[in-house]
Design an enzyme around this catalytic site. Structure first.
Site, PDB file in Angstrom:
ATOM      1  N   CYS A 133       7.683  24.231 -22.335  1.00  0.00           N
ATOM      2  CA  CYS A 133       8.504  24.819 -21.093  1.00  0.00           C
ATOM      3  C   CYS A 133       9.774  24.139 -20.738  1.00  0.00           C
ATOM      4  CB  CYS A 133       7.576  25.103 -20.077  1.00  0.00           C
ATOM      5  SG  CYS A 133       6.206  26.018 -20.422  1.00  0.00           S
ATOM      6  N   HIS A 266      11.582  25.904 -13.896  1.00  0.00           N
ATOM      7  CA  HIS A 266      10.742  26.661 -14.661  1.00  0.00           C
ATOM      8  C   HIS A 266       9.965  27.671 -13.869  1.00  0.00           C
ATOM      9  CE1 HIS A 266       7.843  27.957 -17.862  1.00  0.00           C
ATOM     10  NE2 HIS A 266       7.061  26.995 -17.366  1.00  0.00           N
ATOM     11  N   ASN A 296       5.341  33.746 -16.967  1.00  0.00           N
ATOM     12  CA  ASN A 296       5.985  32.451 -17.414  1.00  0.00           C
ATOM     13  C   ASN A 296       6.237  32.613 -18.790  1.00  0.00           C
ATOM     14  OD1 ASN A 296       6.025  29.808 -18.524  1.00  0.00           O
ATOM     15  ND2 ASN A 296       4.109  29.057 -17.723  1.00  0.00           N
TER      16      ASN A 296
END
Length: 339
Positions: A133, A266, A296
């Site tokens: 990520c 993020h 996500n």
């Protein structure tokens, strides 16, 4: 998903010392799954969940999944085309391709090389960055360094993921979190500073708290090639390290929290995002949020959110933007930039 052009950076500046984003783009696969869709699938498996449970703990209301025949490079191609159009560039202008992904098309070659072929360009360096990520922040930092050194002048930097392929749909604590998508930027040499400072870190002691512990050997899958996460451990680490990275890039750039116009962390969990904003004493109005509709998307989440903010008119030339990523590895980092 479309994109909006930013005023272009200086074109092919010989000996330029800086890099600047000249265009952004993103792409989401058409299939949108609401929380109700995910909850219904879980119910068929005998697993209880609810829209309220997911929203309260994550802020996520929907996510997009790619069709079975669609790979990370396909999503990356669409996002790249939008970014090139926004920058007023042709694919032939690219002299560096970096793709951040944890879900590559194949073991090798790199997704960047596959994307290069699909774009119809040849000869320039093309490689993947794997920092989960945090991948886009890592990739942007590498591209900036190569431009500053004179190794490149017009870089395509992409974050792309098909995380739906590695989800365990019998684990309600993880399968509701992730989605697929891609985001891209064109980073060009410029006489004016764009990327002001970067800060990258990793701590392999925490490998086990977020991982996909599978591999291929002798034509067989070894281990468990599905995502595993210790949510509490990730949460505790994430807020602290994101604050540290943010303060580090501010110090390197000689800026303060008050100089940040927009924070793009993020897009993992709204509680982590809000916690980071509070630690930096930023009003939540300065926080760019797309996790509610995208979930996500790992390395794609930051460039997706960036393009959304540019396209919606939030971010424009002269704004100072903080990008932050944290992910498996354990990796984390931040970029401070001016448009």
């Amino acid at each position: 998903m479309t994109s909006t052009a930013l005023p272009s950076a200086a074109n092919a500046v010989t000996g330029a010392r800086f890099s600047r984003i000249s265009g952004t783009g993103s792409y989401l696969p058409p299939r949108r799954l609401s929380n109700a869709d995910i909850v219904a699938d879980l119910a068929q498996r005998g697993i209880e969940s609810s829209d309220e449970w997911i929203v309260e703990r994550t802020g996520i209301r929907a996510r997009h999944f790619a069709a079975p025949e669609v790979n990370s490079s396909d999503l990356a191609l669409e996002a790249s085309r939008h970014a090139l159009e926004a920058a007023g560039r042709a694919a032939a202008d690219i002299d560096l391709i970096i793709v951040a992904t944890s879900t590559p098309d194949m073991v090798f070659p790199s997704t960047a090389c596959i994307l290069q072929r699909k774009l119809g360009v040849h000869g320039c360096p093309a490689f993947d960055v794997q920092a989960v990520c945090s991948g886009f922040v890592y990739a942007l930092t590498v591209a900036d360094a190569m431009i500053r050194s004179g190794s490149a002048r017009c870089a395509l930097v992409v974050g792309t993921e098909v995380f739906s392929r590695i989800l365990d749909f019998n684990d309600r604590t993880t399968c509701v979190l992730f989605g697929d998508g891609a985001g891209a930027v064109i980073l060009e040499a410029s006489e004016q500073p764009g990327l002001l400072a970067t800060d990258l870190h990793a701590d392999g002691r925490h490998v086990d708290i977020l991982c996909t512990p599978g591999t291929v050997s002798g034509g067989e899958v070894l281990g468990q090639p599905l995502l595993k996460m210790d949510g509490q451990a990730v949460f505790k680490l994430a807020v602290g390290v994101l604050e540290q990275a943010a303060r580090a890039v501010l110090a390197k750039a000689g800026r303060s929290e008050a100089d940040i116009d927009w924070l793009i962390p993020h897009q993992a969990n709204i509680r982590i995002m809000n916690g980071t904003a509070r630690k930096l004493k930023l009003p939540l109005e300065k926080l760019v949020v797309t996790v509610d509709e995208h979930g996500n998307t790992s390395a794609a989440s930051i460039p997706l959110a960036l393009d959304h903010a540019v396209r919606s008119g939030k971010i424009g030339r002269g704004d100072t933007v903080m990008l932050e990523g944290v992910g498996g590895g354990f990796t984390w980092g931040a970029v401070l930039l001016d448009f």
